[in-house]
Enzyme design. Sequence first.
Site, short mmCIF file in Angstrom:
data_model
loop_
_atom_site.label_atom_id
_atom_site.label_comp_id
_atom_site.label_asym_id
_atom_site.label_seq_id
_atom_site.Cartn_x
_atom_site.Cartn_y
_atom_site.Cartn_z
N PHE A 1 38.71 -17.65 29.85
CA PHE A 1 38.69 -17.74 28.38
C PHE A 1 37.25 -17.85 27.92
O PHE A 1 36.52 -18.73 28.36
CB PHE A 1 39.49 -18.94 27.88
CG PHE A 1 39.57 -19.00 26.39
CD1 PHE A 1 40.45 -18.18 25.69
CD2 PHE A 1 38.71 -19.82 25.66
CE1 PHE A 1 40.50 -18.20 24.30
CE2 PHE A 1 38.76 -19.84 24.27
CZ PHE A 1 39.66 -19.02 23.60
N ASP B 1 29.79 -19.97 31.65
CA ASP B 1 30.37 -20.45 30.41
C ASP B 1 30.75 -21.92 30.64
O ASP B 1 31.77 -22.22 31.25
CB ASP B 1 31.59 -19.60 30.05
CG ASP B 1 32.30 -20.10 28.80
OD1 ASP B 1 32.03 -21.24 28.37
OD2 ASP B 1 33.14 -19.35 28.25
N LYS C 1 31.58 -27.04 22.30
CA LYS C 1 32.54 -28.16 22.34
C LYS C 1 31.86 -29.53 22.27
O LYS C 1 31.46 -29.95 21.19
CB LYS C 1 33.46 -28.01 23.56
CG LYS C 1 34.46 -26.85 23.37
CD LYS C 1 35.73 -26.99 24.19
CE LYS C 1 36.82 -26.06 23.73
NZ LYS C 1 36.82 -24.73 24.35
C1 LIG Z 1 36.64 -23.36 23.85
C2 LIG Z 1 36.00 -22.37 24.75
C3 LIG Z 1 35.36 -21.23 24.23
C4 LIG Z 1 35.35 -20.89 22.75
O1 LIG Z 1 34.72 -21.84 21.98
P1 LIG Z 1 34.97 -21.84 20.38
O2 LIG Z 1 34.10 -22.94 19.89
O3 LIG Z 1 36.42 -22.08 20.16
O4 LIG Z 1 34.56 -20.50 19.87
C5 LIG Z 1 34.74 -20.38 25.13
N1 LIG Z 1 34.75 -20.61 26.45
C6 LIG Z 1 35.35 -21.70 26.97
C7 LIG Z 1 35.28 -21.93 28.45
C8 LIG Z 1 36.00 -22.60 26.15
O5 LIG Z 1 36.63 -23.66 26.68
#
Ligand SMILES: *Cc1c(COP(=O)(O)O)cnc(C)c1O
Length: 410
Positions: A138, A223, A252
């Site tokens: 994700f 990420d 986050k």
């Molecule tokens: C939450 C998340 C995202 C997206 O972040 P947003 O602030 O919702 O755009 C991308 N990568 C990972 C691994 C995430 O947990």
Amino acid sequence: MTHVFNRHTFDEVMMPNYAPGAVIPVRGEGSYLWDQDGRSYIDFAGGIAVNALGHCHPELVNVLTDQANTLWHLSNVWTNEPALELAQQLCQLTFADRVYFANSGAEANEAALKASRRWAIATYSADKHEIITFNNAFHGRTLFTVTAGGQPKYSEGFGPTPSGITHLPFNDIDTLNARISHHTCAVMMEPIQGEAGIIPADHDFVRRARELCDENNALLIFDEIQTGVGRTGELYAYKKLGVTPDILTTAKALGGGFPIGAMLCTKQVASVMGVGTHGSTYGGNPLACRVASKVLELISDQELLDGVRERHLLFMDKLDELNERCHLFHEIRGEGLLIGCELRNCWKGKARDLLVQAQDVGVMVLIAGPDVIRLAPSLVIPYEDIEEGLKRFGIAMTQFRDTHSKESTP
Ligand SMILES: *Cc1c(COP(=O)(O)O)cnc(C)c1O
């Protein structure tokens, strides 16, 4: 009791892309939330790994209030001191030489993907544009990041999607070895796949991926939007893996609840992103940066990080104990305060039911896919709140087992 706003209002005025719970929390303090009727909840959800210092942490409230009385916003036509301070901290605390600020995780990843493409095209040639990502990953909800993500259900129906992205099985070094080439500009991965169900990357896989990137002149992007800022008991998960990426994205927990995202990178990557190549109106906003600076200052403290590991052990012990009684979970895994409890086959697909049952008895949890309960509480959650929250969760587990075994004998 009736309120001006209730869950029904959501259906009347909000786009139906979320399915929020029946209660509306109105106040938070530490690891507690209260709803409109004054009922209390222990918060093991932490705003999806965001409220890393709990709700309304006094030191964050202080700097936010102070900044609100000083300077809210300038745009990037001028720089500002809170943004410079935060960038300096991030460079000092990580491998990074340069920082780009955004407002969310998806935007940080969008910047990472754009910078990778531009780096490869500027340094090599236009046909070096392939981005390799992994199944079930994700990476956010912009069209580029949702296409980079490895769950087709999130990008279906929005085509045509950006091209040049290859999805491979996660933790499978042979496939990566076979597919990576000099046409690859970047390999992007989560050190622990979050939304996919809390699935850690194998250390050997990550180490080998780094080597393969080097052999093929490709960038490695981590990420760390969910794993970063202390979540795993390290400031960033790459430190424990012993593998350094070329680009790291963080969001986050970085703002502790105030929206901010950042892309961290090497000088070489940054050098191709000259004036006018990318930007964001709110990126580097002084309010967000001031709060994030304080978050980083507090969380980079070794004692706090050690506390995350201690809390992990307490969670694992107590969850194992509860599971011995109820036999709901086939595996309980994760690092630091990112914990996934995967339901046994006979309860498959029912994680949301357990989440609702937990909420009903006063503890907020998350899911990660249909089969996994995810816990991502505050990194400083008091031990007695962990005990109380898990006591409530244990009640939910028993109720879940009893209601569902009445419906169908597994
Ligand atoms: C939450 C998340 C995202 C997206 O972040 P947003 O602030 O919702 O755009 C991308 N990568 C990972 C691994 C995430 O947990």
